[in-house]
Design a protein around this motif. Structure first.
Motif, PDB file in Angstrom:
ATOM      1  N   TYR A  49     -10.107  -1.460  -9.131  1.00  0.00           N
ATOM      2  CA  TYR A  49      -9.945  -2.069  -7.803  1.00  0.00           C
ATOM      3  C   TYR A  49     -10.121  -0.994  -6.729  1.00  0.00           C
ATOM      4  N   ILE A  50     -11.295  -0.388  -6.743  1.00  0.00           N
ATOM      5  CA  ILE A  50     -11.597   0.697  -5.801  1.00  0.00           C
ATOM      6  C   ILE A  50     -11.659   0.186  -4.365  1.00  0.00           C
ATOM      7  N   ASP A  51     -11.860  -1.128  -4.181  1.00  0.00           N
ATOM      8  CA  ASP A  51     -11.937  -1.711  -2.840  1.00  0.00           C
ATOM      9  C   ASP A  51     -10.573  -2.112  -2.290  1.00  0.00           C
ATOM     10  N   ILE A  55      -6.349   2.328  -0.022  1.00  0.00           N
ATOM     11  CA  ILE A  55      -6.474   3.417  -0.980  1.00  0.00           C
ATOM     12  C   ILE A  55      -6.705   4.698  -0.178  1.00  0.00           C
ATOM     13  N   PRO A  56      -5.958   5.760  -0.472  1.00  0.00           N
ATOM     14  CA  PRO A  56      -6.124   6.984   0.316  1.00  0.00           C
ATOM     15  C   PRO A  56      -7.560   7.498   0.273  1.00  0.00           C
ATOM     16  N   CYS A 106      -0.994  14.320  -7.076  1.00  0.00           N
ATOM     17  CA  CYS A 106      -1.803  14.236  -5.845  1.00  0.00           C
ATOM     18  C   CYS A 106      -0.924  14.065  -4.613  1.00  0.00           C
ATOM     19  N   ASN A 107       0.398  14.058  -4.815  1.00  0.00           N
ATOM     20  CA  ASN A 107       1.358  13.870  -3.719  1.00  0.00           C
ATOM     21  C   ASN A 107       1.184  12.532  -3.010  1.00  0.00           C
ATOM     22  N   ASP A 108       0.830  11.513  -3.784  1.00  0.00           N
ATOM     23  CA  ASP A 108       0.657  10.177  -3.217  1.00  0.00           C
ATOM     24  C   ASP A 108       1.998   9.481  -3.067  1.00  0.00           C
ATOM     25  N   GLY A 109       2.067   8.608  -2.072  1.00  0.00           N
ATOM     26  CA  GLY A 109       3.072   7.568  -2.036  1.00  0.00           C
ATOM     27  C   GLY A 109       2.440   6.320  -2.646  1.00  0.00           C
ATOM     28  N   LEU A 110       3.103   5.193  -2.517  1.00  0.00           N
ATOM     29  CA  LEU A 110       2.520   3.929  -2.954  1.00  0.00           C
ATOM     30  C   LEU A 110       1.474   3.495  -1.939  1.00  0.00           C
ATOM     31  N   TRP A 111       0.515   2.672  -2.388  1.00  0.00           N
ATOM     32  CA  TRP A 111      -0.389   2.023  -1.444  1.00  0.00           C
ATOM     33  C   TRP A 111      -0.757   0.642  -1.968  1.00  0.00           C
ATOM     34  N   GLY A 112      -1.195  -0.201  -1.045  1.00  0.00           N
ATOM     35  CA  GLY A 112      -1.592  -1.557  -1.414  1.00  0.00           C
ATOM     36  C   GLY A 112      -1.523  -2.473  -0.212  1.00  0.00           C
ATOM     37  N   ALA A 113      -1.279  -3.752  -0.470  1.00  0.00           N
ATOM     38  CA  ALA A 113      -1.260  -4.733   0.613  1.00  0.00           C
ATOM     39  C   ALA A 113      -0.491  -5.978   0.175  1.00  0.00           C
TER      40      ALA A 113
END
Length: 196
Positions: A49-51, A55-56, A106-113
């Motif tokens: 789900y690259i789209d 997504i950072p 990668c020091n990410d938080g969560l992402w989405g919608a």
């Protein structure tokens, strides 16, 4: 109307009860949780789900440079959930959410919608906003106006940022936590013991 039975279900998760108890709330009729989890729809790799909205950008760029899907396959995982919010006036708001867990390296938080299930209207962004930080941003004025606040204390395992400091944003965060950590417990020391 029993707010609990018409929202999260007849039995509150242990960690939610513990959080209310730590706040001095012991009567379950006062434990207002206006979320009704419907279904965990599934999961998929980040590459599938690259789209995804939000997504950072560094992951998109790294995918271009480092081999596309192979790079993204190792970065987090998407989870899909359906849940309803029950407004204080009884209005039912049917929502679908996709959340990526990100990657700690990668020091990410969560992402989405979050979308309305019946219309596809974007309700909220879930943004990886810093080093292991997540910001939840309500964006649908229509949904913000539709949701009538309870003005309640909301039990949260983790403190994310809220772009507009709305109860709706905090409830999206709580829905994420209910779906990810239904069996979590708060230990005697106040730490969180997670069980997925």
């Amino acid at each position: 109307m029993s707010r609990i039975k018409n929202a999260i279900g007849s039995e509150l998760p242990t960690w939610i009860k513990q959080a209310f108890n730590r706040k001095g709330i012991f009567n379950e009729d006062e434990m207002v949780v206006p979320i009704h989890p419907i279904s965990v729809l599934g999961q998929c790799s980040t590459a599938k789900y690259i789209d995804c909205p939000n997504i950072p950008g560094h992951h998109i760029e790294n995918a271009r440079v480092c081999g596309g899907a192979r790079y993204l396959d190792g970065i987090g995982k998407y989870y899909w959930f359906d849940f309803d919010l029950v407004s204080s006036d009884g209005t039912l708001i049917k929502l679908r959410m996709v959340v990526n867990t990100g990657d700690a390296d990668c020091n990410d938080g969560l992402w989405g919608a979050v979308w309305r299930r019946n219309t596809g209207e974007l309700v909220a962004n879930i943004l990886s906003s810093g080093d292991m930080e997540t910001t939840i941003q309500a964006v649908s004025k229509k949904c913000i106006d539709l949701y009538k606040s309870y003005d309640i204390w909301i039990p949260l395992l983790f403190t994310h940022k809220y772009a507009n400091n709305l109860e709706l944003e905090k409830l999206v965060d709580l829905a994420i936590q209910i779906c990810f950590y239904p069996k979590a417990e708060i230990t005697d020391t106040g730490n969180i013991s997670l069980w997925e």
